[in-house]
Motif scaffolding. Structure first.
Motif, PDB file in Angstrom:
ATOM      1  N   GLN A 163       0.794 -26.291  -0.349  1.00 26.03           N
ATOM      2  CA  GLN A 163       0.826 -25.094  -1.204  1.00 26.03           C
ATOM      3  C   GLN A 163       1.851 -25.252  -2.328  1.00 26.03           C
ATOM      4  O   GLN A 163       1.586 -24.907  -3.484  1.00 26.03           O
ATOM      5  N   THR A 164       3.021 -25.803  -1.977  1.00 21.77           N
ATOM      6  CA  THR A 164       4.073 -26.009  -2.973  1.00 21.77           C
ATOM      7  C   THR A 164       3.582 -26.919  -4.100  1.00 21.77           C
ATOM      8  O   THR A 164       3.874 -26.685  -5.274  1.00 21.77           O
ATOM      9  N   SER A 165       2.799 -27.944  -3.742  1.00 25.84           N
ATOM     10  CA  SER A 165       2.352 -28.919  -4.747  1.00 25.84           C
ATOM     11  C   SER A 165       1.281 -28.351  -5.689  1.00 25.84           C
ATOM     12  O   SER A 165       1.005 -28.940  -6.733  1.00 25.84           O
ATOM     13  N   TYR A 173       0.436 -29.418 -11.616  1.00 27.98           N
ATOM     14  CA  TYR A 173      -0.519 -29.324 -10.510  1.00 27.98           C
ATOM     15  C   TYR A 173      -0.916 -30.721 -10.024  1.00 27.98           C
ATOM     16  O   TYR A 173      -1.831 -31.339 -10.558  1.00 27.98           O
ATOM     17  N   TYR A 174      -0.173 -31.215  -9.027  1.00 23.73           N
ATOM     18  CA  TYR A 174      -0.461 -32.557  -8.517  1.00 23.73           C
ATOM     19  C   TYR A 174      -0.540 -32.546  -6.989  1.00 23.73           C
ATOM     20  O   TYR A 174       0.392 -32.977  -6.308  1.00 23.73           O
ATOM     21  N   LYS A 218       0.343 -38.294 -12.931  1.00 26.90           N
ATOM     22  CA  LYS A 218       1.625 -37.585 -12.927  1.00 26.90           C
ATOM     23  C   LYS A 218       2.705 -38.336 -13.712  1.00 26.90           C
ATOM     24  O   LYS A 218       3.432 -37.740 -14.514  1.00 26.90           O
ATOM     25  N   ASN A 219       2.812 -39.618 -13.510  1.00 26.52           N
ATOM     26  CA  ASN A 219       3.918 -40.385 -14.112  1.00 26.52           C
ATOM     27  C   ASN A 219       3.603 -40.948 -15.495  1.00 26.52           C
ATOM     28  O   ASN A 219       4.498 -41.133 -16.305  1.00 26.52           O
TER      29      ASN A 219
END
Lengths: 85, 205
Positions: free
Chosen positions: B100-102, B109-110, A53-54
């Motif tokens: 769900q939010t993530s 998409y993490y 991610k980062n």
């Protein structure tokens, strides 16, 4: 590199919910797992997500994580060499 | 038919920014749930860093269980045959929503492993079992409403069949900003008879 190490310590504390710890409590060569910070297997997975991610680094072989996540020093060195963002 | 008489020895209620033990307030603090439950953890001097990694439902169950088990002198050092039977309405919906939010956005998409592991309600039982080294029977039931009869029957069955010496029972609900925990310990000693009337009285108080 020092800025990256500081950033990693701050991210570690925030994303792994290391309450009551500050970046000053983590030495660059402290073991992150085992007797050091005492991180667990779920934390290891969180670190893999954090790299992606980062820093845009996808670890395809989980075994690589063992050496990369040994300490802040080893993480910073790996990220510096492989980051795509 | 229940063979032997069983009793409620201690109970803990957590709701409306109050933690009570056997009806007496042991901690209270105004503020959000996160502020309240973190202050409760520190004020009750629990010292278990993994608490901060738990989801909101597990934190609620963990604090309530701590209050009851500490009062009953249950310690991790002394292995006891205590079963756990919990229930609620919202299951793990709070963590399910966070997960769900993530994963909602395919471009970002993490999914978080630390969130995903809490997308089952019975994980809160695991957290309590690990801390207190409870290796007995455990179950988590989802009901539309608090179900004293089911909790009573299930706990008594565990006691009658010698599957457990005591049972930590109750309701642990977290949904949106609403939270409510009622945990009580059942065994062969205590002041309050273990029956649906008494259980409902505790819940409705």
């Amino acid at each position: 590199m020092d800025a990256l190490k500081q950033e990693l310590k701050e991210n570690l504390i925030e994303q792994l919910n290391l309450e009551d710890m500050s970046p000053e409590d983590i030495a660059n060569d402290d073991m992150l797992f085992g007797d050091g910070l005492g991180l667990d297997s779920i934390d290891a997975l969180e670190l893999i997500v954090m790299l992606d991610k980062n820093y845009g680094i996808k670890l395809t072989d989980p075994k690589e994580g063992r050496a990369i996540f040994e300490s802040i020093n080893t993480m910073a060195a790996y990220i510096s060499e492989h980051r795509t963002k | 038919m229940h063979d032997n008489k069983s009793y409620i020895s201690s109970f803990c209620r957590i709701k409306n920014n109050h933690v009570t033990l056997n009806g007496d307030t042991v901690f209270s603090k105004e503020g959000t749930y996160s502020e309240f439950i973190k202050s409760a953890y520190k004020n009750l001097d629990i010292k278990y860093p993994k608490f901060f990694k738990m989801d909101r439902l597990s934190k609620l169950a963990f604090i309530a269980a701590n209050v009851v088990l500490n009062h009953e002198n249950v310690t991790p050092e002394q292995e006891e045959n205590i079963a756990i039977v919990f229930s609620n309405k919202a299951s793990s919906l709070d963590s399910d929503r966070t997960h769900q939010t993530s994963i909602q956005n395919k471009e970002n998409y993490y999914p978080s492993p630390a969130v995903f592991v809490y997308t089952l309600p019975n994980i809160c039982i695991g957290e309590i079992s690990i801390k207190y080294k409870l290796y007995s029977e455990n179950s988590f039931f989802i009901f539309d409403n608090f179900n004293a009869k089911h909790l009573l029957t299930y706990a008594n069955n565990l006691l009658d069949t010698k599957k457990a010496d005591k049972v930590l029972c109750g309701w642990v609900e977290y949904d949106g900003n609403n939270y409510d925990a009622l945990l009580y310990l059942v065994g062969n000693k205590g002041k309050t008879e273990h029956n649906t009337t008494e259980i409902n009285t505790l819940y409705n108080s």
